[in-house]
Enzyme design. Structure first.
Site, PDB file in Angstrom:
ATOM      1  N   ASP A  28       3.839  28.736  57.792  1.00  0.00           N
ATOM      2  CA  ASP A  28       3.213  29.855  58.515  1.00  0.00           C
ATOM      3  C   ASP A  28       1.704  29.999  58.368  1.00  0.00           C
ATOM      4  O   ASP A  28       1.093  30.713  59.149  1.00  0.00           O
ATOM      5  CB  ASP A  28       3.906  31.167  58.127  1.00  0.00           C
ATOM      6  CG  ASP A  28       3.879  32.186  59.263  1.00  0.00           C
ATOM      7  OD1 ASP A  28       3.673  31.771  60.414  1.00  0.00           O
ATOM      8  OD2 ASP A  28       4.039  33.390  58.997  1.00  0.00           O
TER       9      ASP A  28
ATOM     10  N   HIS B 125      -0.513  34.548  53.281  1.00  0.00           N
ATOM     11  CA  HIS B 125      -1.157  34.179  54.556  1.00  0.00           C
ATOM     12  C   HIS B 125      -1.314  35.365  55.500  1.00  0.00           C
ATOM     13  O   HIS B 125      -1.926  35.216  56.561  1.00  0.00           O
ATOM     14  CB  HIS B 125      -0.394  33.030  55.232  1.00  0.00           C
ATOM     15  CG  HIS B 125       1.055  33.344  55.497  1.00  0.00           C
ATOM     16  ND1 HIS B 125       2.024  33.153  54.550  1.00  0.00           N
ATOM     17  CD2 HIS B 125       1.693  33.825  56.586  1.00  0.00           C
ATOM     18  CE1 HIS B 125       3.207  33.513  55.053  1.00  0.00           C
ATOM     19  NE2 HIS B 125       3.027  33.929  56.287  1.00  0.00           N
TER      20      HIS B 125
END
Length: 970
Positions: free
Chosen positions: A107, A376
């Site tokens: 991701d 993230h």
């Protein structure tokens, strides 16, 4: 976090464990330890815990990556990536004897070349990524090049290479289109509902259950997708991800439907031409590895920036939420300092009055906060304001406690507690010092001698500063740039590695005082009047540079590097990109994306100038206004240059031009940049660092669409431009987007403030209406390549790890002075490494696992793990070589270190065990899969590095070596 646990995350683990136990064929992979640990510590029953142990032993549950979070790859520092990975691995090994072998980095928004090296050093056999440029992915798919052996580091090359799998265009979520239903397919538990799970268990968008009437249609859809994907890969093994974000909170309905479907396909495998099975990512890689193919090698080029379609460049997040980015790095740096102070205290002061286990808990709380923000959707600035506040609160709370702990440790060793309150503050300006004798304690967290200035806020212009022996210390005091009522006292400090000095700051009492900076203010000038009259240039000079300011505009004009007498024309200006916020009118910028309407627009028409000069430093204050008569300035730059007196090592200090910017609040839908334009013939080639670990070459590329945004890159610590003769280096203390949009130019995005009406952004409150004022710092170094090579790595670390400043206001008795006065570490002799090495970690992790694997597995099986207090005897040491092979004739050489003599100041080393990067492997037993390449046709296992003997270690370019150290008497 708690909301996510309540809404779905706790249910994921509870229901998945229950369902895995029911079916031996079922599998599940778990990635982020933060959620798992919260479930394990607060939700899991004893029965569930026993089941997890069993499932891990049988390989039906697999931890992949195993860090606290799935970290961002663009804007994180390597130290923090290693920290969060080590945090998660320590928990997994201590609790289960489990050591992750595979990655699932699906991701993060773009892939860095540092990550494959990191995962190789951590002992992984294979790496998996997903988000790479859409056009590149299409090309790789067509040519069956989605899998390769990645040599992420040019210096470590094949020793730390790793097999890498790039997910195809469907990425990590199951394709949800099914031709026989308007609901999505394969998501039988539907979509997680916030904040409360529905009482009746009916969630939005639950897929049609598998029945006799639709099972053939489901099977056809699944098989068609498998076959489409199979054409993009070289082996007949197809990885078919099942799940997505926030899935499996009702694992029962998920597995019961999929069981039927897999059985049906396998019963009709002759008809379908496919067999299917549940698998972990490790099962998949084992299958591919077993095919024994020869793979292509990819060099150290990364996959940044990341673009999802011609107009969608994910380069905005390099700057989003600049305050959070800054605090995250400050917290990381404070943690680094706190770890080494605590390690020295435990080793040298076993009878100290501070509770060691309580102190370790304070450090662990900051480790958790710094690890968590590397997510993230954390340090990237791509979270909602509520989540951002959670990260900030956790960081600030952790920093407050660690600052207090450091002050307590140092003052405990001076028995100063009973003489007054101790309070601490790190870097930057400090709340005003009271009118009493003030002790300032300055700790140098780096393992080198440093000479630098620390700044404290005082209420008087007349001050004196003395060291421990009562000798006068060079200092300069001047009116603060942003506060009319306080003064900045700049104290010149020279401190050995991992040591502190104590200074006495007194309001003047007749003896020698600090130098006073004299201010000269120049009239505000319109920038547009530039070329109309003859140039009047104002010089500011120190031993290394002469900087000229153009008095017609009050802007910088040029810098001369005095050693070589080379002059570079150099001007700096603020500009803003205007962006659109209405989806009906075109592309938008948001937390992730940068979509400028056109070129950046100069926003400021007039500049005010003030020069404050004294014997030690000159500060040039530039104030930028929207016009000549405007009341308030919109931007400011404070530029500092230092003159170092005889007897001090001023090499780093003299060779940097420090700049602090004041930016904001911005108007809505503006992205603010600082553009530095030079006459260097750079051919528009930019260099940026990859996570503070290595440098990437960034040639300017022209695209049909969105060329500006697609030429933005992350700068975590370093960026530079150069021509044949000279190089201009920029060093940063937080991440920024950076670009070279013209020859000789480098621009840094400093701040963003956005609002848009895209429904998805509104639903998740991702509109980045950030009205804050930000104060980033950038240091400039100008010189030949040879000179800047020597300076920029140590200078970057000197900026990252500025000294920690603590205060004690003392009344009554003077504290007892330490017997060895000059330059003492917290105890004993200072710790010093050569300038091409960095002492990356010196800490006491506290893990209770045995470093003998067979013994640790035995402890886990017997349920004996995790009993008793934290282990304070094991010290974690990491040493990193800062240079690439061949980069510098001297500094790129391997360095031999004797660990016993390096650490003699802490005590007598009795054992040094070399470990894998996160500590969970003995380096001698770590065998990684060696994948066949044209370069190395034989397959087998790859051993890590040459191991140390008799405490003597040779560290080669770019190596990071990890050790467990034990001292006598512990």
């Amino acid at each position: 976090l708690q909301e996510s646990m309540h809404a779905y995350a706790a249910n994921v683990y509870t229901s998945v464990v229950e369902e895995l136990v029911k079916g031996r064929q079922r599998r599940f992979i778990a990635v982020e330890q933060e959620f798992f640990r919260l479930w394990w510590d607060a939700v899991a029953t004893d029965t569930q815990k026993q089941q997890v142990h069993q499932l891990l032993r049988e390989g039906r549950l697999e931890f992949v990556i195993g860090g606290q979070v799935m970290h961002d790859e663009a804007v994180t520092l390597i130290d923090d990536q290693i920290l969060q990975l080590t945090e998660g691995h320590g928990f997994l090994y201590e609790t289960f004897g489990n050591r992750p072998r595979f990655s699932w980095h699906v991701d993060p928004f773009g892939a860095s070349a540092t990550t494959p090296t990191l995962f190789a050093l951590a002992g992984f056999n294979a790496h998996l990524i997903s988000r790479v440029d859409y056009d590149l992915k299409a090309d790789m798919q067509k040519n069956k090049k989605l899998q390769f052996v990645w040599q992420g580091s040019p210096s470590l090359s094949e020793t730390q290479e790793i097999f890498t799998h790039v997910m195809d265009q469907y990425s990590y979520c199951t394709p949800s289109q099914i031709p026989f239903s308007n609901r999505s397919g394969f998501y039988w538990n539907g979509i997680a509902a916030f904040p409360d799970p529905p009482k009746d268990g009916v969630y939005p968008n639950m897929s049609l259950p598998v029945t006799d009437t639709n099972i053939h249609l489901y099977a056809q859809t699944m098989v068609a997708n498998i076959k489409e994907r199979a054409a993009w890969f070289r082996t007949s093994d197809v990885l078919w991800p099942w799940g997505c974000d926030k899935q499996f909170f009702n694992a029962s309905v998920q597995y019961s439907n999929m069981d039927l479907l897999l059985d049906y396909i396998n019963k009709h495998s002759d008809e379908f031409g496919v067999t299917v099975q549940y698998a972990t990512v490790g099962d998949y890689f084992q299958g591919v590895y077993g095919r024994n193919l020869t793979w292509e090698i990819r060099d150290s080029q990364d996959f940044l920036p990341y673009t999802t379609e011609p107009f969608q460049a994910w380069t905005g997040f390099y700057t989003s939420r600049s305050t959070l980015k800054g605090i995250a790095r400050r917290a990381s740096s404070l943690l680094y300092a706190g770890e080494s102070v605590f390690t020295q205290y435990v080793q040298k002061h076993p009878t100290g009055s501070i509770c060691k286990h309580g102190a370790l808990k304070q450090l662990q709380s900051l480790r958790w906060a710094v690890s968590e923000v590397q997510h993230h959707d954390g340090i990237t600035g791509t979270e909602s304001p509520k989540v951002k506040d959670m990260y900030m609160n956790n960081l600030m709370y952790g920093m407050f406690n660690v600052k207090k702990l450091m002050a307590s440790i140092i003052f405990d060793m001076h028995n100063a507690k009973k003489n007054g309150e101790v309070y601490s503050y790190v870097y930057d300006k400090v709340s005003e010092i009271p009118d009493v004798d003030q002790y300032v304690v300055v700790y140098n967290p780096l393992a080198w001698n440093i000479t630098t200035f620390v700044t404290v806020s005082v209420s008087h212009l007349a001050m004196s500063v003395y060291d421990e022996l009562g000798h006068s210390v060079p200092a300069q005091v001047q009116r603060s740039a942003e506060s009319g009522s306080t003064y900045d006292l700049h104290i010149l400090v020279a401190i050995s590695g991992l040591s502190y000095r104590k200074y006495n700051v007194k309001p003047l009492n007749g003896k020698q005082s600090a130098f006073i900076g004299k201010s000269v203010k120049y009239k505000r000038k319109a920038v547009t009047r530039a070329g109309r009259q003859s140039r009047r240039l104002l010089p500011v000079v120190n031993n290394c540079y002469q900087v000229l300011f153009d008095q017609n505009t009050n802007l910088m004009h040029s810098i001369t590097e005095r050693d070589t007498n080379q002059t570079v024309q150099l001007t700096q200006e603020f500009l803003e990109y205007h962006v659109n916020g209405d989806t009906m009118k075109g592309l938008i910028s948001d937390n992730y994306l940068f979509s400028p309407n056109a070129s950046a627009v100069p926003v400021l028409k007039a500049v005010g100038l003030e020069v404050v000069s004294g014997n030690l430093m000159t500060e040039i204050r530039q104030y930028f206004y929207s016009n000549v008569t405007a009341g308030d300035y919109k931007y400011a730059v404070y530029t500092r240059m230092y003159t170092v007196p005889e007897g001090y090592d001023g090499k780093l200090l003299c060779h940097r031009i420090e700049q602090e910017y004041r930016v904001g609040p911005l108007e809505l839908n503006r992205e603010a940049i600082l553009r530095t334009s030079t006459n260097l013939n750079t051919k528009q080639l930019l260099y940026t660092d990859s996570n503070g670990y290595q440098i990437q070459k960034r040639p300017f590329r022209t695209y049909v669409n969105n060329t500006v945004a697609r030429n933005y890159y992350p700068m975590v610590q370093t960026a530079y431009i150069e021509d044949d003769a000279m190089r201009l280096v920029l060093l940063a203390e937080r991440a920024h987007g950076v670009s070279s949009q013209a020859n000789g130019q480098v621009e840094v995005m400093l701040h963003r403030r956005l609002w848009n009406n895209l429904q998805w952004d509104l639903n998740y409150n991702l509109t980045l209406n950030d009205s804050s004022v930000v104060r980033p710092v950038i240091w400039l170094i100008l010189g030949t390549k040879a000179l800047t090579n020597v300076l920029y790595r140590t200078s970057g670390l000197a900026l990252e790890h500025r000294p920690v400043v603590m205060f004690g206001a003392l009344s009554g008795d003077k504290p007892k002075l330490p017997r060895q006065l000059q330059q003492n570490s917290v105890y004993g002799s200072p710790v010093t490494v050569p300038p091409n090495l960095h002492l990356q970690t010196l800490s006491i992790p506290g893990w209770r696992y045995s470093s003998d694997h067979a013994e640790q597995i035995h402890h886990v099986r017997m349920g004996k793990q995790k009993q008793g207090d934290a282990d304070l005897s094991r010290v974690l040491l990491r040493i990193r070589h800062l240079y690439e092979a061949g980069e510098d004739p001297v500094l790129s050489q391997p360095v031999t270190v004797n660990l016993k003599s390096l650490l003699k100041g802490l005590g007598s080393v009795i054992t040094a065990e070399e470990r894998s990067l996160t500590g969970i492997w003995d380096i001698n037993t770590l065998k990684r899969w060696k994948w066949k390449t044209a370069q190395y046709p034989s397959k087998g296992f790859s051993n890590s590095t040459e191991t140390s003997e008799n405490y003597i270690v040779t560290v080669h370019p770019k190596e990071i070596r990890t050790f467990f150290i034990y001292f006598q008497g512990q």
